[in-house]
Motif scaffolding. Sequence first.
Motif, PDB file in Angstrom:
ATOM      1  N   PRO A 263       0.812  -1.137  -0.126  1.00 53.88           N
ATOM      2  CA  PRO A 263       0.121  -0.086   0.170  1.00 53.88           C
ATOM      3  C   PRO A 263       0.990   1.340   0.164  1.00 53.88           C
ATOM      4  CG  PRO A 263      -0.854  -1.563   1.752  1.00 53.88           C
ATOM      5  CD  PRO A 263       0.357  -2.135   1.240  1.00 53.88           C
ATOM      6  N   LEU A 264       2.135   1.187   0.599  1.00 49.13           N
ATOM      7  CA  LEU A 264       2.960   2.409   0.574  1.00 49.13           C
ATOM      8  C   LEU A 264       3.388   2.857  -0.683  1.00 49.13           C
ATOM      9  CD1 LEU A 264       5.330   1.731   3.425  1.00 49.13           C
ATOM     10  CD2 LEU A 264       3.533   3.236   3.223  1.00 49.13           C
ATOM     11  N   LEU A 265       3.116   2.238  -1.833  1.00 52.22           N
ATOM     12  CA  LEU A 265       3.306   2.398  -3.199  1.00 52.22           C
ATOM     13  C   LEU A 265       2.433   3.526  -3.857  1.00 52.22           C
ATOM     14  CD1 LEU A 265       5.162   1.759  -5.785  1.00 52.22           C
ATOM     15  CD2 LEU A 265       3.425   0.072  -6.432  1.00 52.22           C
ATOM     16  N   ALA A 266       1.120   3.331  -3.233  1.00 60.35           N
ATOM     17  CA  ALA A 266       0.392   4.533  -3.609  1.00 60.35           C
ATOM     18  C   ALA A 266       0.655   5.921  -3.258  1.00 60.35           C
ATOM     19  CB  ALA A 266      -0.978   4.054  -3.311  1.00 60.35           C
ATOM     20  N   ARG A 267       1.285   6.015  -1.775  1.00 60.39           N
ATOM     21  CA  ARG A 267       1.713   7.157  -1.321  1.00 60.39           C
ATOM     22  C   ARG A 267       2.964   7.921  -2.278  1.00 60.39           C
ATOM     23  NH1 ARG A 267       4.612   7.207   4.341  1.00 60.39           N
ATOM     24  NH2 ARG A 267       6.282   6.450   2.990  1.00 60.39           N
ATOM     25  N   ILE A 268       3.880   6.712  -2.580  1.00 58.13           N
ATOM     26  CA  ILE A 268       5.099   7.183  -3.299  1.00 58.13           C
ATOM     27  C   ILE A 268       4.729   7.584  -4.759  1.00 58.13           C
ATOM     28  CG2 ILE A 268       7.369   6.462  -4.201  1.00 58.13           C
ATOM     29  CD1 ILE A 268       7.088   6.483  -1.193  1.00 58.13           C
ATOM     30  N   ALA A 269       3.664   6.852  -5.245  1.00 58.13           N
ATOM     31  CA  ALA A 269       3.225   7.190  -6.748  1.00 58.13           C
ATOM     32  C   ALA A 269       2.463   8.912  -6.470  1.00 58.13           C
ATOM     33  CB  ALA A 269       2.126   6.508  -7.069  1.00 58.13           C
ATOM     34  N   CYS A 270       1.754   9.163  -5.580  1.00 55.42           N
ATOM     35  CA  CYS A 270       1.374  10.496  -5.202  1.00 55.42           C
ATOM     36  C   CYS A 270       2.459  11.638  -5.046  1.00 55.42           C
ATOM     37  CB  CYS A 270       0.445  10.634  -4.113  1.00 55.42           C
ATOM     38  SG  CYS A 270      -1.011   9.547  -4.256  1.00 55.42           S
ATOM     39  N   THR A 271       3.549  11.217  -4.435  1.00 54.81           N
ATOM     40  CA  THR A 271       4.639  12.041  -4.529  1.00 54.81           C
ATOM     41  C   THR A 271       5.496  12.342  -5.973  1.00 54.81           C
ATOM     42  OG1 THR A 271       5.059  11.465  -2.179  1.00 54.81           O
ATOM     43  CG2 THR A 271       6.916  12.420  -3.323  1.00 54.81           C
ATOM     44  N   ALA A 272       5.343  11.276  -6.728  1.00 59.45           N
ATOM     45  CA  ALA A 272       5.786  11.305  -7.833  1.00 59.45           C
ATOM     46  C   ALA A 272       4.899  12.212  -8.733  1.00 59.45           C
ATOM     47  CB  ALA A 272       5.859   9.793  -8.688  1.00 59.45           C
ATOM     48  N   LEU A 273       3.846  12.352  -8.757  1.00 58.79           N
ATOM     49  CA  LEU A 273       2.758  13.253  -9.507  1.00 58.79           C
ATOM     50  C   LEU A 273       3.116  14.586  -9.095  1.00 58.79           C
ATOM     51  CD1 LEU A 273      -0.632  11.278  -9.393  1.00 58.79           C
ATOM     52  CD2 LEU A 273       1.009  11.486 -11.333  1.00 58.79           C
ATOM     53  N   GLN A 274       3.447  14.878  -7.825  1.00 56.14           N
ATOM     54  CA  GLN A 274       3.829  16.274  -7.374  1.00 56.14           C
ATOM     55  C   GLN A 274       5.206  16.476  -7.711  1.00 56.14           C
ATOM     56  OE1 GLN A 274       2.582  17.210  -3.098  1.00 56.14           O
ATOM     57  NE2 GLN A 274       2.168  15.198  -3.273  1.00 56.14           N
ATOM     58  N   ARG A 275       5.949  15.776  -8.228  1.00 61.25           N
ATOM     59  CA  ARG A 275       7.479  16.133  -8.833  1.00 61.25           C
ATOM     60  C   ARG A 275       7.566  16.388 -10.236  1.00 61.25           C
ATOM     61  NH1 ARG A 275      11.298  14.526  -4.667  1.00 61.25           N
ATOM     62  NH2 ARG A 275      10.079  15.377  -2.797  1.00 61.25           N
TER      63      ARG A 275
ATOM     64  N   ALA B 157      -0.842   8.627   3.050  1.00 61.64           N
ATOM     65  CA  ALA B 157      -1.515   8.430   1.768  1.00 61.64           C
ATOM     66  C   ALA B 157      -2.469   9.618   1.206  1.00 61.64           C
ATOM     67  CB  ALA B 157      -1.769   6.968   1.270  1.00 61.64           C
ATOM     68  N   ALA B 158      -3.438   9.863   2.065  1.00 62.94           N
ATOM     69  CA  ALA B 158      -4.241  10.876   1.820  1.00 62.94           C
ATOM     70  C   ALA B 158      -3.506  12.160   1.686  1.00 62.94           C
ATOM     71  CB  ALA B 158      -5.468  10.796   2.902  1.00 62.94           C
ATOM     72  N   ASP B 159      -2.830  12.510   2.757  1.00 63.67           N
ATOM     73  CA  ASP B 159      -2.144  13.841   2.949  1.00 63.67           C
ATOM     74  C   ASP B 159      -1.404  13.946   1.432  1.00 63.67           C
ATOM     75  OD1 ASP B 159      -0.635  16.080   3.432  1.00 63.67           O
ATOM     76  OD2 ASP B 159       0.849  14.958   4.549  1.00 63.67           O
ATOM     77  N   LYS B 160      -0.567  12.941   1.040  1.00 61.55           N
ATOM     78  CA  LYS B 160      -0.062  13.025  -0.265  1.00 61.55           C
ATOM     79  C   LYS B 160      -1.034  13.259  -1.583  1.00 61.55           C
ATOM     80  CE  LYS B 160       4.043  12.683   1.198  1.00 61.55           C
ATOM     81  NZ  LYS B 160       4.926  13.992   1.197  1.00 61.55           N
ATOM     82  N   ALA B 161      -2.086  12.484  -1.594  1.00 58.08           N
ATOM     83  CA  ALA B 161      -3.221  12.672  -2.613  1.00 58.08           C
ATOM     84  C   ALA B 161      -3.813  14.149  -2.604  1.00 58.08           C
ATOM     85  CB  ALA B 161      -4.245  11.577  -2.116  1.00 58.08           C
TER      86      ALA B 161
END
Length: 1354
Positions: free
Chosen positions: A731-743, A781-785
């Motif tokens: 599940p942590l992969l979704a949080r990292i994916a949200c970070t990637a979208l912001q970068r 994850a919600a914070d990053k999303a």
Amino acid sequence: MAPAFIFPPNLHSLEEEHQDNRFFAQNHTNIASLRSSDLEEFVKGVSFDLSDRELFCIEDQDVFDRVYSLVKAFSALTPACKFNIVESLRSNFSVLLPNVDSISRLSNSAQDDDYGGTGDAAMLERLASHRNAFKIYTFFLVHIVLAEEASCNATTTSKPAASSRKKLPINAWNWEGQRGRILNLIANSLEVNLSLLFGSTDPDENYLSFIAKNAFLLFENAVLLKGSEAKDALCRIIGSIATKYHYTAQSCASIIHLLHKYDFVVTPMADAVAGAEKKYADGSLATSLIGEIGRTNPKDYTKDGVGAENIGRFLVELSERLPKLVSTNIGILVPHFGGESYKIRNALVAVLGKLISKAFKDEEGEVSSKSVRLRTKQAMLEILLERCRDVSAYTRSRVLQVWSELCEEHSVSIGLWNEVAAVAAGRLEDKSAIVRKSALNLLIIMLQHNPFGPQLRIASFEATLDKYKKKLSALQPEEHAENGHDGLPPGNEPSNEDEDASSINTEVRLNEQLDSLPDSYLSQNEERSAQKDNSVPDVGNLEQTRALVASLEAGLTFSKCISATMPTLVQLMASSSATDVENTILLLMRCRQFQIDGSDACLRKMFPLVFSQDKSIYEAVENAFITIYMTKNPLETAKNLSNLAIDSNIGDLAALELIIAALVSKGDVSSTMISALWDFFCFNVPRTTAEQCRGALCVLCMAAKSSSGILGSHLQDIIDIGFGRWAKVDPLLARIACTALQRLSEDDKKKLLASNGNRIFGILESLITGSWLPENIWYSAADKAIGAIYTLHPAPEIIAVRLVKKSQSSLFDCGESNNLQPGEDSGITHAPTMVQVGKLSRYLFVISHVAMHQLVYIESCVRKIQKQRAKKEKLGTEANSDDGSRPAHDAPKDTGINAELGVAASEDAVLDMLADRAEKEIISGNSAQKHLLGYCAPFLSRLCRNFGLMQKAKYLKNPELQAAAMLALCSEANLQLLFTVVESAASETVRSNCTIALGDLAVRFPNLLEPWTENMYARLCDPSASVRKNAVLVLSHLILNDMMKVKGYINEMAVRLEDEDDRISNLAKLFFTELSKKGSNPIYNLLPDILSKLSAQNLKRESFCNIMQFLIGSIKKDKQMEGLVEKLCNRFSGVTDINQWECLAYCLSQLAFTEKGMKKLIESFKTYEHALCGDAVMDHFRNIINKGKKFAKPELKSSIEEFEEKLNKFHLEKKEQEATAKNAQAHRNKVGSLEGLIVDGRNEEENAAADTSEDGEVIDPSVEGPQSDSIVKPHSDEAEDQSTISSDVIQSEASGEEILSPIVNQIELSKSRGRKSKLKDQNGVTSARITTRSMRSRRRLELHLYLVLVLSFI
């Protein structure tokens, strides 16, 4: 026959005539009066005579006088004249030297042919001529060298730059070459057999003293010693004089003098001494020098620091050249280890190191000599181990450096290896940075040159050791059986005389066997033991197996010793010394190379050091990172970085991001490495796990911080993999994916919105409002999303509204278990009676983060509008200035009109009003026009005020509700509620969150938070370490960024320096270190106030001392130190507590005093003289005096000594006064107890008398009244007298004067007696009256006894 030539004291003395018929200059020529042409002719004539005539022509008076005249004025000659005269003298002298041997042969043959005849006389005359010529040539050549050297030194001193830059002509006077040839010629003359020439074994004293004096004089010229030819010649001269001609005592004194005076003579003089020993096989000069140095009083070296350093260097150089000779005389130098000069001790330590490595390599000789050498070596090793605890840090550091050299040269046996390692590990905690540096370097070298193998894992050693112990136990019974058959007869036991030899042989043989084992042998055994086959390879017989077991045990001990240093190494990485950090990182890298247990975990803790402001520390961490994790293979590097990102915590990830971003910007991260990371993310590498996929994407996000285009090539993969089925596996992969979208870069964001905009926002919305993520991962994850939505969407408030509505509907439409019922005082109306705690927590989390991101979004929009407007105005101004049709003065005119009308100001006001209204919609629910978030505010405030509901949430084991509610509540309208919660909340998570939130509010609303400053500092005393840590971080951020003034509560931050949690303590140290760098060091002004408040608290003395020592150490300026002396001295005048006196005195003793500081301390004596009665205070002042004596000049030193006498005098006086006051108080207590005893006795007697009068006394009724009055009055008078006496006694005691017995007023006594007799005659006294009188007299007697007793006590 010419008169004998005797060396005069100086050149001019040759003009003096003596009565002993010696050679002197009779008719010398004044060279200065000659013209240049005449001078050339004069020189040519002298050169012609010297070359054309025989060698002994120098004895001719005319030739001698002319040569003397030229040598006397040698500096004034032209280069050509100098060359001619020097070449003539040198060539004649070089021809004369071989004739000495021929004269020796001729004299021997002449004595055989015509003993005692005319031939003998002729030979004696010829010898005398040779001797005279030898002396004269030597004399003139030496003085030419002295004259020319003096001239060169004068020229170099006056014009050093011009002389060094000018190029000499080809035919110029080349003095350096001539000087070397002359000195070599003189050295050769000393090596000729001069015994026949001078008529004895040694030449006469006059000749030797002349050569020695001038040779040592030339040794004082540093420029001369730079030339190898001249230096070697001088070394040969000194060695020949001192050794061959037994001029040792005088030479030794001159050498010692030169060594004490000049540092540049150390190495050449060691070469001279060593060369003499090797050439003549005679070490008398070296032995004499060592003996002279050893006999010198050690106190002399303390006074002469330069001389001690030079002598020490000379001993080290000598021991390197003559190790065996020095080893035989080392006992003379050992007593100097007890001297006060650390420079001599440093040198002796280095000498021992040279001797151990070089003096004991000779394996030849008998067993007894080997035994002596081994014992000597062992004694030296023990001295080196003992010196590791020397009182001087310089000596301790030098010892560790010597051990490093010995380890590099393989001069440390395996038996001593672990002992040295233990000493080095202990020195890691030394208080001196140079000692710690040497200890770290020693451990690095010991690992690099360890004799145990390339792998030092404890488990491998233990497994291998167990197997070989079993092998050894199996071999020992067989060996015992063989010894039983082949043993010695009972009568042939070895004698005691052979025990030492046999033990030495055994030790040597064991060391040979241990050293003969290759370094790779143990590693091979470890690899074999790791295999399934448990068979043990045979290494030989019993002795070899025993040696291997001993080696394995030593290796295991060494590995455990290094592994045990890991906690200390972690502490050293937090050291304020950059050398500590750099060398610790190097040691940890070496430990990782040898697979020391715990080294990998320690290396992970170096990552936060990249945030250090010290460039050297950052470079050390970066180099270590590249060395450890980045290899030539891109796939291996990608795997290392992915695994590193998986196992790192938040702090390590931040540090890792900084390192990777820096490497990407430098170009150290290649495109192939980036491709390898994408292969891991896309599962193109076989056996890739979901965690490695997540780690690879995390590293790619870090790299994208410096190069945002890295992520643009795999946008579809990020969406499909990051939010697809693999996100459910990890599940942590979704949080990292949200970070990637912001970068993503701006172009990539537009591309993503155009192709997959609706899909990506739908995925993010489902991630926030859905329930497929675990509870512990959803929040992050919600914070990053939410952050990704506000980064990507052009109008993020539209999606934010949907998020809040969906969260609210999911909250109030549920009725499952684990629910809360709001109480009557909850204030929540028109709401469902049952809500689910988990969904309520999520709902509060969503609205709080939406509010925060909306606020940031509004501010970014305002900044964007301001930038656009500024850019537009700039372009308009440039366009107007470039337009030629419009006058240039029209643009400023328009600008002035707009300024007068306030157009720009009105636009700014409108923009600020809109931003303020948008903020109020977010953070306030009391406005007239409420919006979505504004409606949530009253509900949130009432929820947080319902403490019963919050406690029930805690009881239901759902602290997320409290945490989310408090974070969502944080606004300026709820400050009182926030501070109430932060002080009374039972959950440390809630208190930590509120502390952080208050810090954010202080940044945005500093004026509102200013009255609550004391409450914010109060969190530093929270019982929870987590809350204290966050309080330190928050306050550090606010104070260091000038968002909060340093108020009177800073002492609470100082107490955190001694916090039981090391992390909090380190953070507090970091805060004060950074605070000291601001402006003119605010700690200087805060220190007195901190001192006063800390001394009033119940701190341990050790903690107080550590805190104040750290704070005082952050003050570096001498002027501030002097100001602190005055401030602290003035604090004494307003303090009466002894404890505070001691604290102030301790702080004074920790200051770095200067001359002005000492003078201020002496001048402020009146302020602290009353505090000198305490022994602890006096001890601190003595420490100050001892410090002052070390740097004080003679004038100040005398003042300090007078000050010391004054302190001691006042201290004794105060002690006497204190003792007197204590004695007086004790006496008062004793007097009070005696008075109490007497009063009690008198009361008992009065009661007894009253009983007697009632029983037997007969009283006349007619006289009852007057009689009773006459009876009462004397008692009252007597009581007054007694009280008066008592008061006199007490007053005299209190005044401290001598106490005398009081004088009784005889008149008053006689009057009272008269009155008593009159009453007796008038009324008549019965028998009972007699009883009363006797009682009265008894009381008087008691009173006198009481006075006597008081005087006896005094």
